[in-house]
Scaffold this active site. Structure first.
Site, PDB file in Angstrom:
ATOM      1  N   GLU A   1      -5.591  -5.321  10.398  1.00 14.98           N
ATOM      2  CA  GLU A   1      -4.569  -4.298  10.640  1.00 14.98           C
ATOM      3  C   GLU A   1      -4.863  -3.578  11.950  1.00 14.98           C
ATOM      4  O   GLU A   1      -5.650  -2.627  11.973  1.00 14.98           O
ATOM      5  CB  GLU A   1      -4.577  -3.281   9.498  1.00 14.98           C
TER       6      GLU A   1
ATOM      7  N   LYS B   1       0.079   4.264  -0.240  1.00 15.99           N
ATOM      8  CA  LYS B   1      -0.567   5.423   0.398  1.00 15.99           C
ATOM      9  C   LYS B   1      -0.354   6.682  -0.460  1.00 15.99           C
ATOM     10  O   LYS B   1      -0.401   6.593  -1.670  1.00 15.99           O
ATOM     11  CB  LYS B   1      -0.067   5.593   1.843  1.00 15.99           C
TER      12      LYS B   1
ATOM     13  N   SER C   1       3.237  -2.418  10.274  1.00 20.59           N
ATOM     14  CA  SER C   1       4.691  -2.463  10.497  1.00 20.59           C
ATOM     15  C   SER C   1       5.338  -3.786  10.092  1.00 20.59           C
ATOM     16  O   SER C   1       6.290  -4.240  10.726  1.00 20.59           O
ATOM     17  CB  SER C   1       5.025  -2.125  11.953  1.00 20.59           C
TER      18      SER C   1
ATOM     19  N   ASN D   1       0.865  -1.178   0.000  1.00 24.24           N
ATOM     20  CA  ASN D   1       0.000   0.000   0.000  1.00 24.24           C
ATOM     21  C   ASN D   1       0.902   1.229   0.000  1.00 24.24           C
ATOM     22  O   ASN D   1       1.516   1.548   1.012  1.00 24.24           O
ATOM     23  CB  ASN D   1      -0.891  -0.050   1.255  1.00 24.24           C
TER      24      ASN D   1
ATOM     25  N   HIS E   1      -9.573   0.983   4.765  1.00 23.40           N
ATOM     26  CA  HIS E   1      -8.307   1.133   5.496  1.00 23.40           C
ATOM     27  C   HIS E   1      -8.546   2.020   6.721  1.00 23.40           C
ATOM     28  O   HIS E   1      -9.326   2.972   6.660  1.00 23.40           O
ATOM     29  CB  HIS E   1      -7.248   1.740   4.572  1.00 23.40           C
TER      30      HIS E   1
HETATM   31  P1  PGA Z   1       2.717   0.047   7.645  1.00 24.85           P
HETATM   32  O1  PGA Z   1       1.252   0.263   6.986  1.00 24.85           O
HETATM   33  O2  PGA Z   1       3.260  -1.233   7.064  1.00 24.85           O
HETATM   34  O3  PGA Z   1       3.494   1.248   7.251  1.00 24.85           O
HETATM   35  O4  PGA Z   1       2.499  -0.063   9.123  1.00 24.85           O
HETATM   36  C1  PGA Z   1       0.397  -0.819   6.769  1.00 24.85           C
HETATM   37  C2  PGA Z   1      -0.900  -0.332   6.189  1.00 24.85           C
HETATM   38  O5  PGA Z   1      -1.355   0.752   6.571  1.00 24.85           O
HETATM   39  O6  PGA Z   1      -1.524  -0.985   5.334  1.00 24.85           O
END
Ligand code: PGA
Length: 258
Positions: free
Chosen positions: A168, A12, A214, A10, A96
């Site tokens: 998540e 973002k 993470s 993702n 999300h």
């Molecule tokens: P992150 O994000 O791996 O940076 O924690 C995961 C997500 O939001 O899908």
């Protein structure tokens, strides 16, 4: 029923068309030989065409990060499922926690988006997860199963196998604080048990449940070895081809889940 591992990145609000194209080229190079794992990346809307073109015939799919549930109309700034299909997307991320928390998306919205995605032939990745406060008060399982009740309302036996669920925990997203493999497995098992109660055990066993929050190359292997963790939704570590590829390879080195 064995489930192929699925690793989705993702991106973002990172990677405009130029940088997205470069990252897609790097991914193509890094991941060309990895056939044992399903892969997808979710660029911002504006970069989807570049990434689709660059990843054609690689087996790496393109996902969108959001969609609107209506098929057309006066919805300034929004994008339909059909438009995403036309642009070459295979998957779409829905619900999300950043959309829920920062943009007021509700479970009924998630449900409408899920139905719209399926109508258009997109494969949805539905995100659920609890806040730190909810976890600390012992409500994690209750929160995710309550989300599922509304998010998946009206999803038939035919459609369920097309749905991927991403667990998540909000406290683990972008914080560097990942759920431990037993903590994640516990919730994944609860999600699958909820699916068994509402569908059949065969259907529940077919649904892939990803962990997100993470995930990086160092912790992916241990998470992905757990029986109900079928892949990962990766944020920060998906912005570099080498770290995303390392996670994908960790997924490929385990056996498929049964
Ligand atoms: P992150 O994000 O791996 O940076 O924690 C995961 C997500 O939001 O899908």
């Amino acid at each position: 029923m064995s489930r192929r591992k699925f690793i989705a990145g993702n991106w973002k609000m990172h990677m405009g068309p130029g940088r997205a194209d470069t990252l897609a080229q790097d991914l193509r190079r890094e991941l060309l030989d990895l056939q044992a794992v399903d892969l997808a990346v979710a660029p911002p809307f504006i970069s989807i065409p570049e990434v689709v073109a660059r990843l054609r015939h690689t087996g790496i799919h393109v996902a969108a990060q959001n969609l609107h549930w209506e098929p057309r109309g006066a919805f300034t700034g929004e994008i339909t499922a059909e438009m995403l299909r036309d642009s070459g997307c295979t998957y779409v991320i829905i619900g999300h926690s950043e959309r829920r928390r920062l943009f007021g998306e509700t479970d009924p919205d998630v449900n409408r988006k899920l139905h719209a995605a399926l109508r258009a032939g997109l494969l949805p990745i539905v995100c659920i997860g609890e806040s730190l406060e909810q976890r600390e008060s012992g409500k994690a399982t209750e929160v995710v199963t309550t989300q599922l009740e509304t998010d998946l309302a009206g999803i038939t036996d035919d459609h369920l196998p097309l749905v991927t669920i991403a667990y998540e925990p909000i406290w683990a997203i972008g914080t560097g604080r990942t759920a431990s493999p037993p903590q994640a497995q516990e919730i994944h098992a609860a999600i699958r048990s909820w699916l068994r109660q509402h569908y059949s055990s065969g259907l529940a066993a077919a649904v892939r449940i990803l962990y997100g929050g993470s995930v990086n190359h160092a912790n992916a292997g241990n998470l992905l070895r757990r029986p109900d963790i079928d892949g990962a939704l990766v944020g920060g570590a998906s912005l570099k081809a080498s770290s995303f590829a390392a996670i994908a390879r960790a997924a490929g080195s385990g056996l498929p889940n049964h």
